[in-house]
Design an enzyme around this catalytic site. Structure first.
Site, short mmCIF file in Angstrom:
data_model
loop_
_atom_site.label_atom_id
_atom_site.label_comp_id
_atom_site.label_asym_id
_atom_site.label_seq_id
_atom_site.Cartn_x
_atom_site.Cartn_y
_atom_site.Cartn_z
N ASN A 2 0.31 2.93 4.09
CA ASN A 2 0.02 3.61 4.69
C ASN A 2 1.10 4.31 3.56
O ASN A 2 1.70 5.44 4.09
CB ASN A 2 0.43 3.56 6.03
CG ASN A 2 0.27 4.70 6.85
OD1 ASN A 2 1.32 5.25 8.04
ND2 ASN A 2 -0.53 6.00 6.40
N CYS A 44 -0.10 5.50 0.35
CA CYS A 44 -0.97 6.25 -1.01
C CYS A 44 -2.34 6.76 -0.53
O CYS A 44 -2.23 7.89 -0.15
CB CYS A 44 -1.08 5.15 -2.15
SG CYS A 44 0.30 4.29 -2.85
N SER A 99 -4.49 5.99 2.02
CA SER A 99 -4.77 6.88 3.49
C SER A 99 -3.86 8.08 4.26
O SER A 99 -4.20 8.96 4.34
CB SER A 99 -3.89 5.93 5.17
OG SER A 99 -3.28 5.43 4.59
#
Ligand code: 4NP
Length: 154
Positions: free
Chosen positions: A10, A12, A14
């Site tokens: 969470n 890079c 998303s």
């Protein structure tokens, strides 16, 4: 409609997909209809800002990023209509998690399943370089645009 993007850390992919989708939603004036967030399957980076390379690629494409990493929780499966994953590992972890949650309403899919160019997997760029983040960004952009069309948000 509530949409959650999920990757491993969470930091890079998303948060990049979240930023791209929010940008498209703003551009199309659908803010009142859509809620967008992101989460990771792991606890590695809870509370961290997005990776500097995600911030850089978004900035250079005119997309604002604002997120703090969090881990996917049970309530996400009851809250979100769509949980869109980046790779097969995320997808199988999220489906496994869903099987242990009562009243999960989320449709769990690969974000790349919406890519009109058919690039289904948004590959983990963590140990890569800027060119990997640029590829990720274009995949997120194509897939989010097509997702919005498919679900009739545009
Ligand atoms: P993400 O990338 O899943 O796109 O946020 C990664 C971030 C961190 C790690 C792996 C992937 N990590 O191993 O710490």
């Amino acid at each position: 409609m509530k949409i959650l993007f999920v990757c491993l850390g969470n930091i890079c992919r998303s948060p990049m997909a979240e930023a791209v989708m929010k940008h498209l939603v703003d551009k199309n004036g659908s803010q009142s209809e859509v809620e967008v967030d992101s989460a990771g399957t792991s606890s590695y980076h809870i509370g961290s800002s997005p990776d500097h390379r995600t911030i850089k690629v978004c900035k250079s494409n005119g997309v604002k990023v604002e997120h703090r990493a969090r881990q996917l929780v049970d309530e996400d499966f009851q809250r979100f209509d769509y949980i869109l994953c980046m790779d097969d590992s995320n997808l199988s972890n999220v489906k496994q998690h869903a099987s242990n949650v009562a009243n999960s309403k989320a449709q769990i899919q690969l974000l790349g399943s919406y890519d009109p160019q058919g690039q289904k997997i948004i590959v983990d760029p963590y140990y890569g370089d800027m060119s990997d983040f640029e590829v990720n960004f274009q995949q997120c952009l194509r897939s989010c645009e097509n997702f919005m069309k498919q679900v009739e948000l545009i």
